[in-house]
Design a protein around this motif. Structure first.
Motif, PDB file in Angstrom:
ATOM      1  N   ARG A   1       0.818  -1.218   0.000  1.00 13.59           N
ATOM      2  CA  ARG A   1       0.000   0.000   0.000  1.00 13.59           C
ATOM      3  C   ARG A   1       0.854   1.271   0.000  1.00 13.59           C
ATOM      4  O   ARG A   1       0.330   2.379   0.083  1.00 13.59           O
ATOM      5  N   ASP A   2       2.161   1.086  -0.061  1.00 13.31           N
ATOM      6  CA  ASP A   2       3.117   2.187  -0.141  1.00 13.31           C
ATOM      7  C   ASP A   2       3.038   3.120   1.076  1.00 13.31           C
ATOM      8  O   ASP A   2       3.140   4.340   0.943  1.00 13.31           O
ATOM      9  N   VAL A   3       2.880   2.543   2.254  1.00 12.66           N
ATOM     10  CA  VAL A   3       2.908   3.343   3.475  1.00 12.66           C
ATOM     11  C   VAL A   3       4.003   2.854   4.424  1.00 12.66           C
ATOM     12  O   VAL A   3       4.079   3.287   5.569  1.00 12.66           O
ATOM     13  N   HIS A   4       4.862   1.949   3.943  1.00 11.91           N
ATOM     14  CA  HIS A   4       5.832   1.298   4.817  1.00 11.91           C
ATOM     15  C   HIS A   4       6.842   2.260   5.426  1.00 11.91           C
ATOM     16  O   HIS A   4       7.354   2.012   6.518  1.00 11.91           O
ATOM     17  N   GLU A   5       7.153   3.373   4.733  1.00 13.61           N
ATOM     18  CA  GLU A   5       8.134   4.297   5.269  1.00 13.61           C
ATOM     19  C   GLU A   5       7.601   5.092   6.453  1.00 13.61           C
ATOM     20  O   GLU A   5       8.383   5.718   7.174  1.00 13.61           O
ATOM     21  N   ARG A   6       6.308   5.053   6.653  1.00 12.14           N
ATOM     22  CA  ARG A   6       5.705   5.800   7.764  1.00 12.14           C
ATOM     23  C   ARG A   6       5.168   4.881   8.864  1.00 12.14           C
ATOM     24  O   ARG A   6       4.487   5.331   9.778  1.00 12.14           O
ATOM     25  N   LEU A   7       5.511   3.600   8.785  1.00 12.90           N
ATOM     26  CA  LEU A   7       5.029   2.629   9.758  1.00 12.90           C
ATOM     27  C   LEU A   7       6.198   1.877  10.378  1.00 12.90           C
ATOM     28  O   LEU A   7       6.985   1.237   9.678  1.00 12.90           O
ATOM     29  N   ALA A   8       6.315   1.949  11.691  1.00  9.83           N
ATOM     30  CA  ALA A   8       7.313   1.181  12.436  1.00  9.83           C
ATOM     31  C   ALA A   8       6.587   0.116  13.244  1.00  9.83           C
ATOM     32  O   ALA A   8       5.586   0.399  13.900  1.00  9.83           O
ATOM     33  N   LEU A   9       7.100  -1.107  13.186  1.00  6.89           N
ATOM     34  CA  LEU A   9       6.463  -2.223  13.869  1.00  6.89           C
ATOM     35  C   LEU A   9       7.444  -2.850  14.850  1.00  6.89           C
ATOM     36  O   LEU A   9       8.616  -3.057  14.518  1.00  6.89           O
ATOM     37  N   HIS A  10       6.932  -3.169  16.045  1.00  2.00           N
ATOM     38  CA  HIS A  10       7.782  -3.706  17.099  1.00  2.00           C
ATOM     39  C   HIS A  10       7.154  -4.981  17.650  1.00  2.00           C
ATOM     40  O   HIS A  10       5.966  -4.994  18.001  1.00  2.00           O
ATOM     41  N   ARG A  11       7.967  -6.026  17.747  1.00  2.00           N
ATOM     42  CA  ARG A  11       7.501  -7.248  18.392  1.00  2.00           C
ATOM     43  C   ARG A  11       7.805  -7.142  19.874  1.00  2.00           C
ATOM     44  O   ARG A  11       8.964  -7.207  20.305  1.00  2.00           O
ATOM     45  N   ALA A  12       6.753  -6.964  20.662  1.00  2.00           N
ATOM     46  CA  ALA A  12       6.905  -6.771  22.103  1.00  2.00           C
ATOM     47  C   ALA A  12       5.540  -6.938  22.756  1.00  2.00           C
ATOM     48  O   ALA A  12       4.501  -6.889  22.088  1.00  2.00           O
ATOM     49  N   GLU A  13       5.560  -7.119  24.065  1.00  2.00           N
ATOM     50  CA  GLU A  13       4.310  -7.119  24.810  1.00  2.00           C
ATOM     51  C   GLU A  13       3.787  -5.689  24.872  1.00  2.00           C
ATOM     52  O   GLU A  13       4.484  -4.778  25.307  1.00  2.00           O
ATOM     53  N   ALA A  14       2.540  -5.510  24.440  1.00  2.00           N
ATOM     54  CA  ALA A  14       1.975  -4.166  24.376  1.00  2.00           C
ATOM     55  C   ALA A  14       1.973  -3.496  25.749  1.00  2.00           C
ATOM     56  O   ALA A  14       2.205  -2.277  25.857  1.00  2.00           O
ATOM     57  N   ALA A  15       1.729  -4.268  26.796  1.00  2.00           N
ATOM     58  CA  ALA A  15       1.654  -3.691  28.139  1.00  2.00           C
ATOM     59  C   ALA A  15       3.006  -3.199  28.638  1.00  2.00           C
ATOM     60  O   ALA A  15       3.063  -2.405  29.587  1.00  2.00           O
ATOM     61  N   ARG A  16       4.093  -3.637  28.017  1.00  2.00           N
ATOM     62  CA  ARG A  16       5.434  -3.251  28.469  1.00  2.00           C
ATOM     63  C   ARG A  16       6.116  -2.270  27.529  1.00  2.00           C
ATOM     64  O   ARG A  16       7.227  -1.817  27.806  1.00  2.00           O
ATOM     65  N   PHE A  17       5.458  -1.927  26.440  1.00  2.00           N
ATOM     66  CA  PHE A  17       6.096  -1.088  25.428  1.00  2.00           C
ATOM     67  C   PHE A  17       6.132   0.373  25.865  1.00  2.00           C
ATOM     68  O   PHE A  17       5.167   0.906  26.392  1.00  2.00           O
ATOM     69  N   THR A  18       7.271   1.013  25.630  1.00  2.00           N
ATOM     70  CA  THR A  18       7.390   2.455  25.833  1.00  2.00           C
ATOM     71  C   THR A  18       8.108   3.050  24.637  1.00  2.00           C
ATOM     72  O   THR A  18       8.984   2.425  24.040  1.00  2.00           O
ATOM     73  N   ALA A  19       7.724   4.259  24.286  1.00  6.14           N
ATOM     74  CA  ALA A  19       8.326   4.955  23.156  1.00  6.14           C
ATOM     75  C   ALA A  19       8.975   6.249  23.650  1.00  6.14           C
ATOM     76  O   ALA A  19       8.554   6.809  24.669  1.00  6.14           O
ATOM     77  N   PRO A  20       9.991   6.734  22.945  1.00  6.93           N
ATOM     78  CA  PRO A  20      10.678   7.941  23.402  1.00  6.93           C
ATOM     79  C   PRO A  20       9.862   9.209  23.241  1.00  6.93           C
ATOM     80  O   PRO A  20      10.138  10.220  23.898  1.00  6.93           O
ATOM     81  N   GLU A  21       8.848   9.195  22.352  1.00  9.05           N
ATOM     82  CA  GLU A  21       8.023  10.372  22.117  1.00  9.05           C
ATOM     83  C   GLU A  21       6.555  10.018  22.310  1.00  9.05           C
ATOM     84  O   GLU A  21       6.150   8.883  22.040  1.00  9.05           O
ATOM     85  N   PRO A  22       5.747  10.979  22.754  1.00 12.89           N
ATOM     86  CA  PRO A  22       4.320  10.698  22.952  1.00 12.89           C
ATOM     87  C   PRO A  22       3.567  10.689  21.625  1.00 12.89           C
ATOM     88  O   PRO A  22       4.081  11.105  20.586  1.00 12.89           O
ATOM     89  N   PHE A  23       2.325  10.239  21.692  1.00 12.38           N
ATOM     90  CA  PHE A  23       1.505  10.064  20.496  1.00 12.38           C
ATOM     91  C   PHE A  23       0.231  10.899  20.584  1.00 12.38           C
ATOM     92  O   PHE A  23      -0.325  11.100  21.661  1.00 12.38           O
ATOM     93  N   ASP A  24      -0.230  11.332  19.417  1.00 10.42           N
ATOM     94  CA  ASP A  24      -1.476  12.092  19.337  1.00 10.42           C
ATOM     95  C   ASP A  24      -2.692  11.188  19.441  1.00 10.42           C
ATOM     96  O   ASP A  24      -3.764  11.642  19.839  1.00 10.42           O
ATOM     97  N   LEU A  25      -2.535   9.929  19.063  1.00  2.00           N
ATOM     98  CA  LEU A  25      -3.619   8.955  19.149  1.00  2.00           C
ATOM     99  C   LEU A  25      -3.031   7.614  19.549  1.00  2.00           C
ATOM    100  O   LEU A  25      -2.044   7.163  18.966  1.00  2.00           O
TER     101      LEU A  25
END
Length: 253
Positions: A83-107
């Motif tokens: 669908r040509d959106v791969h450059e804007r999508l990062a995927l992580h294999r992890a437990e969702a309850a333990r995941f943290t990101a360095p920046e906050p999200f709007d949604l």
């Protein structure tokens, strides 16, 4: 055949792994995404169908998906490239309850995945920790439309009725700003797609090593749905804002 493989086959005709039609998904995303350049996180993204649709509709948005299933994430990567959106999508294999990101999200999304956090309120706590000021949460959760049998509770867990579900959310410091309650048509379409896709695969692979198991699981699922929880189960998606949130443009004292 393991549970992950069964789920993949069962959702082949219904990639949104929840009882929602395409128009309902589109409308929810329209209400949830308030900036074209939004940063979006899906906790328990599976095949990332929500994110793929969001990125297609918002060419400046960026998204992150988190899931424990490596196979689901590989499917998501392939779909993102197609669908040509791969450059804007990062995927992580992890437990969702333990995941943290360095920046906050709007949604922050988590639709049909509250079991991974231990319930609705722990899911909202995880979302709050990732949310930017002024951000929104889109969460999908089951509820009891009418009193369930003990067997239905055993299958689907300790859910509340809709009013009690909203009371929990509001009491936890959230204000619903939009919502969608799945219709009977959406609920039935999802269940028929689940059992029908798996049964069709089994019939197409008669004599194969997994065909009998797949047909057995499809039949059992259909019977449980029709006889145990069809009459009492509902599903709601809520778009939430923090009641006492700091506005995005507020100055820090």
């Amino acid at each position: 055949m393991n549970r992950e493989q069964i789920s993949q086959l069962a959702h082949a005709a219904h990639p949104i792994a929840a009882p929602l039609g395409d128009d309902s998904v589109r409308r929810l995303l329209e209400h949830a995404v308030v900036r074209d350049d939004s940063r979006v996180l899906d906790l328990g993204c599976g095949g990332a169908e929500w994110l793929l649709r969001l990125l297609a509709a918002h060419p400046s948005a960026r998204a992150v998906g988190v899931d424990v299933s490596g196979a689901a994430l590989e499917r998501a990567r392939a779909a993102a490239r197609s669908r040509d959106v791969h450059e804007r999508l990062a995927l992580h294999r992890a437990e969702a309850a333990r995941f943290t990101a360095p920046e906050p999200f709007d949604l922050v999304l988590s639709v049909g995945a509250t079991h991974a956090f231990g319930g609705l309120l722990p899911t909202l706590a995880a979302a709050r920790a990732q949310l930017a000021p002024g951000g929104r949460v889109l969460v999908g959760e089951g509820f009891w439309e009418r009193d369930p049998s003990s067997e239905a509770v055993r299958m689907l867990g300790e859910l509340s009725d809709l009013a009690s579900t909203l009371d929990q959310v509001v009491g936890d410091g959230w204000t619903p700003v939009q919502a969608h309650i799945s219709t009977r048509e959406e609920l039935d379409a999802y269940e028929w797609a689940w059992s029908g896709s798996l049964a069709s695969w089994a019939l197409d692979h008669r004599g194969g090593p997994d065909s009998a198991q797949a047909l057995e699981v499809a039949t059992a699922h259909r019977d449980e749905w029709l006889s145990t929880y069809r009459a009492c189960f509902g599903f709601v998606c809520l778009i939430l804002r923090q009641t006492d949130e700091q506005p995005r443009d507020a100055e820090v004292a």
